[in-house]
Design an enzyme around this catalytic site. Structure first.
Site, PDB file in Angstrom:
ATOM      1  N   GLY A 438      32.072  32.281 -75.645  1.00 22.53           N
ATOM      2  CA  GLY A 438      31.793  33.696 -75.900  1.00 22.53           C
ATOM      3  C   GLY A 438      31.495  34.461 -74.627  1.00 22.53           C
ATOM      4  O   GLY A 438      31.940  35.601 -74.446  1.00 22.53           O
ATOM      5  N   ASP A 439      30.746  33.842 -73.710  1.00 26.21           N
ATOM      6  CA  ASP A 439      30.437  34.493 -72.432  1.00 26.21           C
ATOM      7  C   ASP A 439      31.695  34.642 -71.579  1.00 26.21           C
ATOM      8  O   ASP A 439      31.857  35.638 -70.868  1.00 26.21           O
ATOM      9  CB  ASP A 439      29.385  33.677 -71.676  1.00 26.21           C
TER      10      ASP A 439
END
Length: 453
Positions: A438-439
């Site tokens: 996600g990052d």
């Protein structure tokens, strides 16, 4: 143009322009991830030892924080049951000891700032200034080589050095990551997709400890940034959020005065008071990134419970419900960019227009696929190795719904004065790990957009 052709073009254009971005400020959370790949038999034995009745209650509803081993195991089961990531603060010292005794399979860079710093600085070679709450020797050694810097102040003078050159021996901040693959079975639960549960077992990141260098020299630090990403607010509670929020707002005011676009990387935030406070300050950010669980949690505190339920009802997530939620959030806060990422597709709602928004999403999807495929992406050239990963077939239905509802063409539509951009993702069926994906998505999309524009 086919999606494969659009992917290839987006990657080439972003890679060509990354060097033009300048410095990126990253704050506030960095830690060490102790990753444990779950074993079903082992987990069942642990649950039975504690007591199924006590544990299974929390498989249905997450606690506010982890105060005992039963809540820890129940929260892990919740993530498995839903196939969703969750992160909770582990307050209990005995539970922290239990996790340490349970052990881990590997140690990695953790925290949104740490993961993004290694990607942007260590892979994309874009200069980053990172806030590292505790620069222990182990933590410093997990940073990649490249233009990654932490502020160091001596005799009132600020210096930027690589974490490995910081020469400090501060505390280790360890978060325990319990990973499971798609189809993982325990009791009557079967994971619909691969994911993880995170137990935050340090006292610096959950309280958003901000180093003296950032408090005393932030104007000088901000003067070296062209973009900024703020993250790590998810474990704050109504008891401890006021002081770090005040400091964050001060930082935002300084960055906004310098016309530095700031992205907030949202993460699942259990405390409703903190969520409401984030909504109140969201208009001071240029951009926010979130997934369906996080967007639903925001809709809940905005009084949109029906919409929140729709966001969690279907797989893949209903894109019309997502778009409706993003529109409500944009209208409520005036944030200029909302980036939504879920398994299979990404959306971005912006108050500005251009195909560079869609192309940045495609670049991010390629980077995420490379991370899932390789585990650790060592250079930007390795990102292109994900080109052979097939585009998610289920996203075709999502695209058709967006075309039917909003007249979307080539991943772009106009809606209520905003541009809605869409990208189908490349899905790696057996990822090496889900931690940090996600990052990778959010930072690559945000930075890629400014590289193209």
């Amino acid at each position: 143009m086919s999606w494969d052709a659009l992917y290839s073009s987006a990657f080439d254009r972003v890679r060509k322009n990354l060097g033009k971005i300048g410095g990126i400020l990253l704050a506030y959370n960095t830690n060490i991830d102790a990753i444990k790949y779950l074993d079903g038999n082992d987990l069942e034995r642990r649950v039975e030892t504690v007591g199924e009745d006590e544990v299974l209650h929390y498989a249905g509803e997450l606690p506010r924080m982890v105060e005992n081993v039963g809540q820890l195991l129940g929260s892990i089961l919740w993530s498995i049951k839903h196939g969703k990531a969750a992160e909770l603060f582990v307050e209990s010292c005995s539970t922290r000891f239990y996790m340490r005794e349970w052990g881990w399979d590997e140690l990695r860079m953790g925290g949104q700032v740490g993961i993004m710093a290694n990607l942007l600085g260590g892979v994309y070679n874009v200069p980053v200034i990172a806030h590292v709450p505790q620069v222990s020797r182990l933590q410093a050694g997990l940073f990649k080589d490249g233009p990654i810097y932490v502020p160091k102040a001596e005799n009132g003078k600020l210096e930027l050095v690589h974490p490995k050159e910081f020469q400090a021996d501060e505390e280790n901040c360890i978060h325990y990551i319990y990973e499971f693959p798609r189809g993982f079975r325990v009791f009557d639960f079967e994971a619909p997709r691969e994911n993880r549960f995170i137990g935050a077992a340090d006292d610096y990141n959950p309280n958003v400890y901000i180093r003296p260098e950032f408090r005393e020299h932030f104007e000088e630090i901000a003067g070296r940034a062209r973009l900024a990403i703020i993250s790590g607010l998810q474990t704050l509670t109504r008891k401890n959020y006021r002081e770090p929020f005040e400091e964050m707002v001060r930082h935002l005011e300084i960055l906004n005065a310098r016309d530095v676009p700031v992205h907030l990387e949202f993460a699942f935030t259990q405390d409703e008071i903190v969520r409401r406070s984030l909504i109140d300050v969201l208009g001071q950010f240029h951009s926010v990134g979130l997934n369906e669980v996080e967007l639903a949690s925001i809709m809940e505190v905005m009084g949109e419970k029906g919409l929140a339920e729709k966001l969690l009802a279907d797989d893949p997530v209903d894109p019309i419900a997502v778009t409706g939620a993003m529109l409500r959030l944009a209208e409520r806060t005036s944030v200029r960019r909302i980036h939504f990422h879920t398994y299979g597709y990404y959306l971005a709602l912006t108050d500005y227009k251009g195909d560079f928004v869609r192309d940045a999403l495609l670049f991010a999807a390629l980077a995420a696929a490379a991370k899932a495929k390789l585990g650790d992406v060592r250079s930007i050239d390795a990102v292109v190795k994900a080109m052979d990963v097939p585009v998610n077939e289920r996203a075709k239905t999502v695209e058709e719904r967006l075309a039917g509802e909003y007249g979307m063409k080539n991943g772009i539509a106009d809606i209520n004065g905003y541009q809605l951009s869409f990208a189908p993702t490349k899905v790696v069926t057996r990822p090496k790990s889900t931690v940090g994906i996600g990052d990778t998505i959010s930072s690559s999309a945000f930075v890629g957009e400014f590289a193209l524009h």
